[in-house]
Design an enzyme around this catalytic site. Structure first.
Site, PDB file in Angstrom:
ATOM      1  N   PRO A   2       0.828  -1.213   0.000  1.00  0.00           N
ATOM      2  CA  PRO A   2       0.000   0.000   0.000  1.00  0.00           C
ATOM      3  C   PRO A   2       0.860   1.259   0.000  1.00  0.00           C
ATOM      4  O   PRO A   2       1.843   1.346   0.735  1.00  0.00           O
ATOM      5  CB  PRO A   2      -0.783  -0.108   1.312  1.00  0.00           C
ATOM      6  CG  PRO A   2      -0.639  -1.524   1.756  1.00  0.00           C
ATOM      7  CD  PRO A   2       0.649  -2.017   1.199  1.00  0.00           C
ATOM      8  N   GLU A   3       0.496   2.210  -0.847  1.00  0.00           N
ATOM      9  CA  GLU A   3       1.192   3.492  -0.913  1.00  0.00           C
ATOM     10  C   GLU A   3       0.209   4.579  -0.472  1.00  0.00           C
ATOM     11  O   GLU A   3      -0.858   4.273   0.047  1.00  0.00           O
ATOM     12  CB  GLU A   3       1.731   3.722  -2.330  1.00  0.00           C
ATOM     13  CG  GLU A   3       2.623   2.564  -2.798  1.00  0.00           C
ATOM     14  CD  GLU A   3       3.189   2.748  -4.213  1.00  0.00           C
ATOM     15  OE1 GLU A   3       3.289   3.892  -4.671  1.00  0.00           O
ATOM     16  OE2 GLU A   3       3.505   1.734  -4.852  1.00  0.00           O
TER      17      GLU A   3
END
Ligand SMILES: [Zn+2]
Length: 287
Positions: A2-3
Site C-alpha cells: 500500500p502506498e
C-alpha cells in the site's frame, strides 16, 4: 504494498466509522513479535483500552488514529497489512495479528500475511514521523522543493523518489507512473535533472496519486479497503507491470529493469536514457 492512495482511502473510509468509538479491549497475536514497536504488547494493549478515537490523519504511508488523551495509535501496513472493520461474527483466519473490540460491537482487525506491519502508541507522533520528507498532496510539495531535494542526490531518480525521507508516500507503483508522465528515465541521476524536469515529475506524481485516490487505490494481491474491497486503479496504470504491452502514448513496448534494487517499468520511447557525460563519444573518432 500500500502506498499513499491506498492508506488515504483507508483513512477516509474509517474516519466516519471509528471517530467517537471507544476501544474496549485488544488482542495481539503471539505469532507477531515485531508488530508492536517501542513497548511490550501487553503494555500497548493496556494503554489503548478505554481510549476513544477523536480523529484520523495520514503522513506518507502512515495511518494516524488520534485518541482522546492526545496520544496517537499509528500503523504502517508495509507489504501485506490490512486494517479491516468487521462484525463480531466474522471468521478469524490465521493471519489476524491484532484485534480491537469497539463499543459499537464491531472490531478493528489487523490482518497481515507477511508480518512486516508495525504499530505504535505514542504521546508524541513525531517520534515516529519526524524523518519523513515532503508530503506530495500538500502545499509544501513545490517544484522548487523537489528540485532542491533531487539536486543533492547522485542516485537514480527512481531510487531517490522511493526514499521516504525525500518524499513520503510514493512507492514502486506511483514512482514508475509519475516518471512516465514526466517523460524522465528512471535511471537518470537525480542531480542531473533540470528544474523543468523536476516540475514535470511533481505534476506527474500529483496526477497519478489523485487518479489512484479517485479509483480507491491499486490492488494487485493484498490491498483491500476496511471492508475487504479491492481498489480499481490497476486498469488505469500506464507502465507499472505492463512489460511487453504497448505504451499508451507512443506504442513502443514497455520494458522492465532494476533501479535501486526494485523492479522498474518504463517506455524507452517516451523516457530516453540520459547520455553519460563521462562516456560521450568523440565525433569522427575511428577510421
Ligand atoms: Zn511511450
Amino acid at each position: 504494498m500500500p502506498e499513499l492512495p491506498e492508506v488515504e482511502t483507508l483513512r477516509r473510509d474509517l474516519d466516519p466509522e471509528i471517530v467517537g468509538r471507544e476501544i474496549l479491549k485488544g488482542w495481539i497475536s503471539e505469532n507477531a513479535p515485531r508488530l508492536v514497536q517501542g513497548m511490550p504488547p501487553q503494555v500497548f494493549l493496556d494503554s489503548l483500552a478505554r481510549r476513544r478515537f477523536t480523529g484520523t490523519s495520514r503522513r506518507g504511508k502512515y495511518l494516524v488514529l488520534e485518541l482522546d488523551d492526545g496520544t496517537a495509535f499509528i500503523l504502517h501496513l508495509r507489504m501485506t497489512g490490512q486494517l479491516l472493520l468487521v462484525d463480531p461474527q466474522s471468521v478469524v483466519d490465521p493471519y489476524a495479528r491484532a484485534r480491537f473490540w469497539l463499543d459499537d460491537g464491531r472490531e478493528l482487525r489487523f490482518r497481515d500475511v507477511r508480518k512486516f506491519g508495525t504499530m505504535w502508541h505514542v504521546a508524541d507522533r513525531e517520534l515516529v514521523l519526524h524523518r519523513l520528507g515532503l508530503e506530495p498532496l500538500s502545499d509544501e510539495f513545490t517544484t522548487a522543493a523537489l528540485y532542491a531535494a533531487l539536486a543533492r542526490r547522485a542516485a537514480p531518480v527512481k531510487a531517490v523518489l522511493l526514499d521516504q525521507h525525500v518524499i513520503a508516500g510514493l512507492g514502486n507503483i506511483y514512482v514508475d507512473e509519475a516518471l512516465h508522465l514526466a517523460r524522465v528515465h528512471p535511471l537518470a541521476p537525480a542531480r542531473d535533472l533540470s528544474r523543468r524536469q523536476a516540475g514535470a515529475i511533481r505534476e506527474g506524481a500529483v496526477r497519478v496519486l489523485e487518479q489512484a485516490l479517485s479509483n480507491r487505490g491499486s490492488s494487485f494481491r493484498d490491498y483491500v479497503d476496511s471492508r475487504g474491497r479491492p481498489g480499481s486503479n490497476v486498469q488505469h496504470l500506464r507502465v507499472y507491470k505492463r512489460t511487453g504491452e504497448p505504451c499508451l502514448s507512443c506504442g513502443r513496448e514497455i520494458v522492465r529493469t532494476l533501479a535501486g534494487g526494485r523492479s522498474t517499468h518504463y517506455c524507452p520511447g517516451c523516457q530516453r536514457r540520459p547520455r553519460r557525460r563521462a562516456t560521450r563519444r568523440v565525433a569522427g573518432a575511428g577510421v
